[in-house]
Design a protein around this motif. Structure first.
Motif, PDB file in Angstrom:
ATOM      1  N   VAL A 109      32.422 -15.217 -31.509  1.00 35.31           N
ATOM      2  CA  VAL A 109      31.382 -14.189 -31.500  1.00 35.31           C
ATOM      3  C   VAL A 109      30.562 -14.296 -32.779  1.00 35.31           C
ATOM      4  N   GLU A 110      29.260 -14.480 -32.621  1.00 35.32           N
ATOM      5  CA  GLU A 110      28.319 -14.421 -33.737  1.00 35.32           C
ATOM      6  C   GLU A 110      27.783 -13.000 -33.776  1.00 35.32           C
ATOM      7  N   MET A 111      28.013 -12.297 -34.879  1.00 36.86           N
ATOM      8  CA  MET A 111      27.680 -10.884 -34.894  1.00 36.86           C
ATOM      9  C   MET A 111      27.422 -10.368 -36.306  1.00 36.86           C
ATOM     10  N   SER A 112      26.824  -9.206 -36.376  1.00 38.67           N
ATOM     11  CA  SER A 112      26.716  -8.462 -37.624  1.00 38.67           C
ATOM     12  C   SER A 112      27.085  -7.022 -37.321  1.00 38.67           C
ATOM     13  N   SER A 113      27.414  -6.280 -38.386  1.00 34.15           N
ATOM     14  CA  SER A 113      27.819  -4.894 -38.234  1.00 34.15           C
ATOM     15  C   SER A 113      27.194  -4.065 -39.343  1.00 34.15           C
ATOM     16  N   THR A 114      27.113  -2.775 -39.119  1.00 39.44           N
ATOM     17  CA  THR A 114      26.591  -1.879 -40.152  1.00 39.44           C
ATOM     18  C   THR A 114      27.676  -1.460 -41.136  1.00 39.44           C
ATOM     19  N   THR A 115      28.932  -1.895 -40.891  1.00 36.43           N
ATOM     20  CA  THR A 115      30.034  -1.558 -41.787  1.00 36.43           C
ATOM     21  C   THR A 115      30.737  -2.831 -42.250  1.00 36.43           C
ATOM     22  N   SER A 116      31.541  -2.722 -43.300  1.00 34.89           N
ATOM     23  CA  SER A 116      32.191  -3.893 -43.893  1.00 34.89           C
ATOM     24  C   SER A 116      33.529  -4.226 -43.250  1.00 34.89           C
ATOM     25  N   ASP A 117      33.996  -3.380 -42.352  1.00 30.63           N
ATOM     26  CA  ASP A 117      35.269  -3.637 -41.689  1.00 30.63           C
ATOM     27  C   ASP A 117      35.166  -3.161 -40.251  1.00 30.63           C
ATOM     28  N   GLY A 118      36.125  -3.536 -39.461  1.00 30.77           N
ATOM     29  CA  GLY A 118      36.146  -3.146 -38.064  1.00 30.77           C
ATOM     30  C   GLY A 118      37.197  -3.949 -37.332  1.00 30.77           C
ATOM     31  N   ALA A 119      37.398  -3.628 -36.071  1.00 31.07           N
ATOM     32  CA  ALA A 119      38.327  -4.360 -35.215  1.00 31.07           C
ATOM     33  C   ALA A 119      37.575  -4.838 -33.989  1.00 31.07           C
ATOM     34  N   ALA A 205      37.719  -0.536 -30.575  1.00 31.56           N
ATOM     35  CA  ALA A 205      38.861   0.358 -30.742  1.00 31.56           C
ATOM     36  C   ALA A 205      39.703   0.353 -29.477  1.00 31.56           C
ATOM     37  N   ASP A 206      40.972   0.715 -29.642  1.00 33.96           N
ATOM     38  CA  ASP A 206      41.862   1.053 -28.530  1.00 33.96           C
ATOM     39  C   ASP A 206      42.603   2.302 -28.963  1.00 33.96           C
ATOM     40  N   ALA A 207      42.063   3.456 -28.598  1.00 31.16           N
ATOM     41  CA  ALA A 207      42.590   4.735 -29.076  1.00 31.16           C
ATOM     42  C   ALA A 207      44.008   5.005 -28.587  1.00 31.16           C
ATOM     43  N   SER A 208      44.460   4.275 -27.570  1.00 29.50           N
ATOM     44  CA  SER A 208      45.806   4.488 -27.056  1.00 29.50           C
ATOM     45  C   SER A 208      46.872   4.017 -28.030  1.00 29.50           C
ATOM     46  N   VAL A 209      46.541   3.015 -28.848  1.00 27.83           N
ATOM     47  CA  VAL A 209      47.581   2.329 -29.608  1.00 27.83           C
ATOM     48  C   VAL A 209      47.227   2.135 -31.077  1.00 27.83           C
ATOM     49  N   PHE A 210      46.003   1.660 -31.352  1.00 22.89           N
ATOM     50  CA  PHE A 210      45.723   1.096 -32.660  1.00 22.89           C
ATOM     51  C   PHE A 210      45.016   2.055 -33.609  1.00 22.89           C
ATOM     52  N   GLN A 211      45.290   1.830 -34.898  1.00 26.42           N
ATOM     53  CA  GLN A 211      44.602   2.578 -35.944  1.00 26.42           C
ATOM     54  C   GLN A 211      43.118   2.254 -35.909  1.00 26.42           C
ATOM     55  N   ARG A 212      42.336   3.213 -36.332  1.00 22.01           N
ATOM     56  CA  ARG A 212      40.874   3.060 -36.329  1.00 22.01           C
ATOM     57  C   ARG A 212      40.416   2.265 -37.551  1.00 22.01           C
ATOM     58  N   TYR A 213      39.512   1.295 -37.288  1.00 23.51           N
ATOM     59  CA  TYR A 213      38.864   0.527 -38.375  1.00 23.51           C
ATOM     60  C   TYR A 213      37.362   0.498 -38.100  1.00 23.51           C
ATOM     61  N   PRO A 214      36.534   0.935 -39.086  1.00 21.86           N
ATOM     62  CA  PRO A 214      36.929   1.539 -40.357  1.00 21.86           C
ATOM     63  C   PRO A 214      37.387   2.982 -40.152  1.00 21.86           C
ATOM     64  N   ALA A 215      38.011   3.550 -41.189  1.00 20.96           N
ATOM     65  CA  ALA A 215      38.541   4.907 -41.081  1.00 20.96           C
ATOM     66  C   ALA A 215      37.423   5.927 -40.936  1.00 20.96           C
TER      67      ALA A 215
END
Length: 245
Positions: A109-119, A205-215
């Motif tokens: 995936v070639e991408m950019s984001s508005t935040t410095s972290d994510g999943a 995100a996967d709200a069922s299982v994983f912690q949120r990134y970024p917080a």
């Protein structure tokens, strides 16, 4: 002798191999395209992308592959058509023949984001002619772990791009700057039938299982699908095989 036994979903058969992936497969690349298409044609546009705002309510439910290891019982994925409305999806044309996917899919995936972290959660799905969306496979990578390392530096042989997940190799995203993210989905084997379509669905995100990134904050992604920055999935496939209906 050592061997690997694997089950091909959709076919209902067990198989044995001494290598992974098994012999007789070839690699096929499907590119993200305009109008949320997934196509064997490489993009030719000079400037093309899709925007996606991460939906942190996206979830896989309480009977996923993750929940079963924590006492969640059988793995049961319902029709994901409604769940996919919260995701960014790319879908192929109907298959003109049965298609076996066996091995380890790899996503680029070639991408950019508005935040410095994510999943980045990626789902491989089967869309029936009636529109039912069936879960097939998935892969996950926290974006700061995107740096690829020498596979020989790891204590195991990775099935796909090598990531150390070490703090010293962490690379936060630069907001607004394009980055290439490559990772493997989990090994799988599935037989997709003629008339069905292949779908890649992206979530943050996967709200069922994983912690949120970024917080904090809600990332907005730009997914590039142009000649210079193409996004795609590589699938290990077998065509022209005898199958029972």
């Amino acid at each position: 002798e050592s061997s690997i036994q694997y089950y091909t979903m959709g076919e209902g058969q067990w198989h044995t191999t001494k290598t992974w992936p098994p012999a007789g497969l070839s690699a096929e690349r499907l590119y993200f395209g305009e109008h949320n298409a997934l196509s064997a044609r490489a993009p030719s546009a000079g400037n093309a992308s899709d925007s996606y705002t991460v939906d942190f309510t996206a979830a896989t439910g309480n009977q996923s592959i993750w929940a079963t290891g924590f006492g969640g019982g059988d793995v049961v994925y319902p029709d994901r058509a409604a769940a996919d409305k919260k995701l960014l999806v790319y879908t192929s044309e109907p298959l003109d023949a049965d298609l076996e996917i066996t091995g380890t899919p790899v996503l680029t995936v070639e991408m950019s984001s508005t935040t410095s972290d994510g999943a980045l959660h990626a789902y491989l799905e089967d869309v029936s002619p009636e529109g039912r969306v069936a879960y097939v496979d998935e892969g996950i990578l926290r974006m700061i772990d995107r740096k690829e390392v020498d596979p020989k530096s790891l204590p195991y042989e990775p099935l796909g791009p090598a990531h150390s997940f070490l703090r010293k190799d962490a690379e936060p995203l630069i907001p607004g700057e394009a980055a290439r993210i490559r990772f493997a989905l989990y090994p799988t084997s599935v037989l997709l039938r003629k008339g069905h379509r292949i779908r890649v669905a992206l979530a943050g995100a996967d709200a069922s299982v994983f912690q949120r990134y970024p917080a904090d904050g809600t990332p907005m992604w730009t997914i590039y699908r142009e000649a210079r920055q193409a996004s795609f999935i590589d699938l290990p496939v077998r065509r022209n095989r005898e199958t029972s209906q």
